[in-house]
Scaffold this active site. Sequence first.
Site, short mmCIF file in Angstrom:
data_model
loop_
_atom_site.label_atom_id
_atom_site.label_comp_id
_atom_site.label_asym_id
_atom_site.label_seq_id
_atom_site.Cartn_x
_atom_site.Cartn_y
_atom_site.Cartn_z
N ARG A 76 -1.54 3.43 4.50
CA ARG A 76 -1.88 4.68 3.80
C ARG A 76 -2.16 5.87 4.71
O ARG A 76 -1.68 6.97 4.44
CB ARG A 76 -3.04 4.47 2.83
CG ARG A 76 -2.74 3.53 1.67
CD ARG A 76 -1.52 3.97 0.89
NE ARG A 76 -1.35 3.18 -0.33
CZ ARG A 76 -0.22 2.62 -0.70
NH1 ARG A 76 0.86 2.73 0.04
NH2 ARG A 76 -0.14 1.94 -1.82
N ASP A 81 -6.66 3.14 -2.48
CA ASP A 81 -5.59 3.94 -1.88
C ASP A 81 -5.80 5.44 -2.04
O ASP A 81 -5.49 6.23 -1.15
CB ASP A 81 -4.23 3.52 -2.46
CG ASP A 81 -3.82 2.13 -1.98
OD1 ASP A 81 -4.20 1.77 -0.85
OD2 ASP A 81 -3.15 1.42 -2.74
N1 ARG Z 1 -6.41 -4.49 -2.38
C1 ARG Z 1 -5.60 -4.01 -1.31
C2 ARG Z 1 -6.20 -2.76 -0.72
O1 ARG Z 1 -7.06 -2.17 -1.28
C3 ARG Z 1 -4.15 -3.81 -1.73
C4 ARG Z 1 -3.93 -2.61 -2.58
C5 ARG Z 1 -2.52 -2.53 -3.03
N2 ARG Z 1 -2.21 -1.22 -3.50
C6 ARG Z 1 -1.49 -0.97 -4.58
N3 ARG Z 1 -1.31 0.27 -4.88
N4 ARG Z 1 -0.98 -1.92 -5.31
O2 ARG Z 1 -5.80 -2.38 0.35
#
Ligand code: ARG
Length: 421
Positions: free
Chosen positions: A116, A145
Site C-alpha cells: 500500500r 488499507d
Molecule cells: N488483513 C490484511 C491487511 O490488513 C489483508 C488486507 C487485504 N486487503 C484487501 N483489500 N482485501 O493487510
Amino acid sequence: MTDEHTRAHLLKTASYEAAPEDVHRVLLLYSGGLDTSVMLKWIQDEYDAEVVTLTVNLGQPGEDYSVVEGKARQLGAVESFLVDAREEFAREYVVPAIKANAIYGLGYPLFTALGRPLIAKLAVEYARRSGCDTIAHGCTGKGNDQVRIEATVATLAPELKIIAPVRGWQMGRDEEVAYARENGIPVKGGSEVAPYSIDDNLWGRSSEGRWIEDLDHAPDDDVFQLVTRPEAAPDEAEVVTLEFERGVPVALNGERLPIVELLERVGEIGARHGVGIVDHIEDRIVGLKVRDIYEVPAAAIILPAHAELEKLVGTIHQNQFKPALDRQWAYLVYAGLWWEPLRGDLDAYMDSVNEQVTGTMGLKLYKGSARVVTRESPNAVYDQALASFGASGGLFSQQASPGFIELWSLQSRMAWRLRNG
Ligand code: ARG
C-alpha cells in the site's frame, strides 16, 4: 442514484478530504474490479471531474493489464497509467521485511501492508505529473488499507485531497452491480455469488468475506487459488537451497536470480508443496478483529530460512534482542506508518545485524511444511568441536562450569532463600 446514496460523501471529517468544489481532476487507483470500475464512472458523474487511472503491477498472478487499461479508457478515463513496480516492491519493501523477519500477529507476512505505501507513493507521483488535485481509492471504511493509503498521501503530498467513495456512497454489492449494469460497466463472472475479497502480490494473497467470516467454518477448498492443498501435494519431499547475502536472498538451488524472479520461483515451488496456508485471526488497526485466509508460499519458505540463518550468525544477546524490534517493525508497517522515522531507525539496526547474514540454508518441503534441514555460513558463531558431545579441546573448560554456575545463580539463590527460607 438516490439522494441518500450521494449525501454521505459530502461530509468532511479530515482536512485532506475533498469537498466537491475542490475536485476537478482525479487520480483513481484502479484495479479493474467492480468497486473501482463503478467508481471511475461515479466520480465523473458526481463531481463532474476528469479521471486519470493508475494501475500498479506488484506481481498479482494472472492479471491481464492490457484488459484493465482498455476497460479504464472505455469507462471514460482521460489518461490511464500502468506501472510495473515489482522490482521496487521487492527491493525496497519486501527485502527490508525479510531483514526484519516481518510477521504480524504470529502469521501475517504483511504483503498487502507492504504494497500500500508504494501504491500510494506512485499515486502521488502520477497525480502530480498529470495535474490532478485529488486521489481516489477503493478502500472501505472498515479496513487497514485506507489508513495506509491516506497516511501516505497526507505525508508525501499535503497539497492533494483524497476521496474514498466506497466509505460514503452506501452502495452494497447488489446496488453496485445494478449501477454497473445501468452504466455499461462489464461485471466479471456474473453477479449471483459475491466473490471472496482478494488482494495479492508477489509476497502473498489474502481472501476475506463469505464463509471466512464464520469462525467455525473450516476452509472450503475453492478459496485456495495459489497454494495446492497439502493433502494433494506431491508424496515426495523436495529439498531446496536458498543462499543469502547480507540478509538478501540471492540464489535458489545454486542459481543466482534477480530478486523478483527469485521470489516468484520460490513461491511456485512452495505452492506446489502446499506450503504457506495461514488461517488467521487478526486485530485490525481500526479496532476490528477479523479472519483472513492467507496463501504465502514464498514468505513461508524465505522468512524461516532467513530467521534461522540470522540466529546462526548472531550472538545470544543479539538473538534475544532483535525479535522485539522485529515485532515493532511489523506493527508499524501493519499500522500504516511506513513513513514514520522510527521505521528508518529500525531499518538501520536491521541492516547492521544483516551485514553478517550470509550463507546457505536447505529446506525440506513436504505436504504443507517447510523445515530448515541444513545450514552453512562463513559467519556462523558455531564451532563443531566445541559444541560436540565428544571430547573438546582447550577452548572450553568443563572444569570452569561449576564456578560459572555458582556466580550465575547467585542472586536468584539469595532471593529464593529470602522468600522461602
Ligand atoms: N488483513 C490484511 C491487511 O490488513 C489483508 C488486507 C487485504 N486487503 C484487501 N483489500 N482485501 O493487510
